[in-house]
Scaffold this active site. Structure first.
Site, PDB file in Angstrom:
ATOM      1  CG  ASN A  37      -1.857   1.183   1.268  1.00  0.00           C
ATOM      2  OD1 ASN A  37      -2.444   1.532   0.236  1.00  0.00           O
ATOM      3  ND2 ASN A  37      -2.030   1.816   2.416  1.00  0.00           N
TER       4      ASN A  37
ATOM      5  CB  SER B 230       5.045   5.392   4.145  1.00  0.00           C
ATOM      6  OG  SER B 230       5.419   6.475   4.962  1.00  0.00           O
TER       7      SER B 230
ATOM      8  CG  HIS C 122      -0.376   6.421   4.844  1.00  0.00           C
ATOM      9  ND1 HIS C 122      -1.735   6.299   5.030  1.00  0.00           N
ATOM     10  CD2 HIS C 122       0.046   7.378   5.709  1.00  0.00           C
ATOM     11  CE1 HIS C 122      -2.111   7.152   5.976  1.00  0.00           C
ATOM     12  NE2 HIS C 122      -1.055   7.819   6.400  1.00  0.00           N
TER      13      HIS C 122
ATOM     14  CG  ASP D 251      -2.234   3.234   7.377  1.00  0.00           C
ATOM     15  OD1 ASP D 251      -2.268   2.764   6.231  1.00  0.00           O
ATOM     16  OD2 ASP D 251      -2.985   4.151   7.771  1.00  0.00           O
TER      17      ASP D 251
HETATM   18  C1  GRF Z   1      -2.984   8.700  -2.604  1.00  0.00           C
HETATM   19  O1  GRF Z   1      -2.798   9.886  -1.915  1.00  0.00           O
HETATM   20  C2  GRF Z   1      -2.475   7.555  -1.764  1.00  0.00           C
HETATM   21  O2  GRF Z   1      -1.437   7.902  -0.919  1.00  0.00           O
HETATM   22  C3  GRF Z   1      -3.673   7.165  -0.946  1.00  0.00           C
HETATM   23  O3  GRF Z   1      -4.779   7.402  -1.789  1.00  0.00           O
HETATM   24  C4  GRF Z   1      -4.445   8.370  -2.786  1.00  0.00           C
HETATM   25  C5  GRF Z   1      -4.744   7.733  -4.110  1.00  0.00           C
HETATM   26  O4  GRF Z   1      -4.628   8.604  -5.175  1.00  0.00           O
HETATM   27  N1  GRF Z   1      -3.558   5.806  -0.472  1.00  0.00           N
HETATM   28  P1  GRF Z   1      -4.762   8.027  -6.652  1.00  0.00           P
HETATM   29  O5  GRF Z   1      -6.127   7.346  -6.766  1.00  0.00           O
HETATM   30  O6  GRF Z   1      -3.649   7.062  -6.879  1.00  0.00           O
HETATM   31  O7  GRF Z   1      -4.686   9.212  -7.563  1.00  0.00           O
END
Ligand code: GRF
Length: 199
Positions: free
Chosen positions: A109, A143, A111, A152
């Site tokens: 994932n 991250s 974050h 997380d």
């Molecule tokens: C990103 O900010 C990511 O960190 C979080 O969700 C958002 C996704 O944006 N997990 P996108 O859909 O990839 O444009």
């Protein structure tokens, strides 16, 4: 060298997913996007998948109210396309335990803050950047981490930092962090592909 087979789960825009697909297309990432699943039938992620000719599935808890059925549907789609690594890219649902167990240690994932700070249940989207600004942090950044069954809390694989400026707003900070996200996610996957990062 064999390529990593990637399966994506995304709920909204899918810009992180796109950055990974672009890196694969440019030959910078030894991986193949095999399949995209979204819980949101109107997501940009599904549109992008269709544009790229990647098999795309809408699998949601509306269709599968029972968690186990939802997990089975996700596993079935990923198995059909020989997915080895699940890439969560703005997936707004907690991934079911069955999926996590099936892809044991191979779920990633991203974050938008420097974990372990500013993570956990309810910390997503603008809320993360707002909390960073309110805490008066001098740096932030994305991250990439492994996913386990706690929000997380999985092993952090990579982070990238940017300064937080006194005049930053949620918008300015989030767009700067998003730019770094688009770099660090493909880079981390490439390190996994090359065995530089072991998962
Ligand atoms: C990103 O900010 C990511 O960190 C979080 O969700 C958002 C996704 O944006 N997990 P996108 O859909 O990839 O444009």
């Amino acid at each position: 060298m064999a390529k990593l087979n990637l399966g994506f789960l995304a709920s909204h825009n899918g810009s992180n997913m796109q950055s990974i697909i672009d890196s694969c297309n440019k030959g910078e990432l030894d991986a193949e996007p095999r399949c995209v699943i979204s819980n949101n039938s109107k997501s940009g992620a599904l549109e992008r998948a269709k544009d790229e000719g990647i098999p795309a599935y809408h699998i949601s808890s509306l269709k599968y109210p029972e968690q186990e059925d939802l997990d089975d549907a996700i596993i079935e789609a990923f198995e059909k396309h020989n997915v080895e690594i699940i890439v969560l890219a703005g997936y707004m649902k907690k991934l079911g335990d069955k999926v996590i167990e099936r892809f044991n240690g191979r779920v990633l994932n991203i974050h938008p803050a420097l974990l372990p700070k500013f993570g956990g249940k309810g910390m997503f989207g603008e809320k993360v950047h707002k909390a960073v600004l309110q805490a008066g942090e001098t740096e932030s950044g994305p991250s990439v981490h492994l996913v386990n069954n706690e929000y997380d809390k999985g092993r952090i694989l990579a982070q990238k930092k940017t300064k937080v400026y006194p005049d930053d707003t949620v918008d300015s900070l989030s767009s700067r962090v998003l730019e770094l996200e688009h770099q660090i996610y493909p880079e981390t996957l490439q390190k996994i592909a090359q065995g530089e990062i072991k998962i």
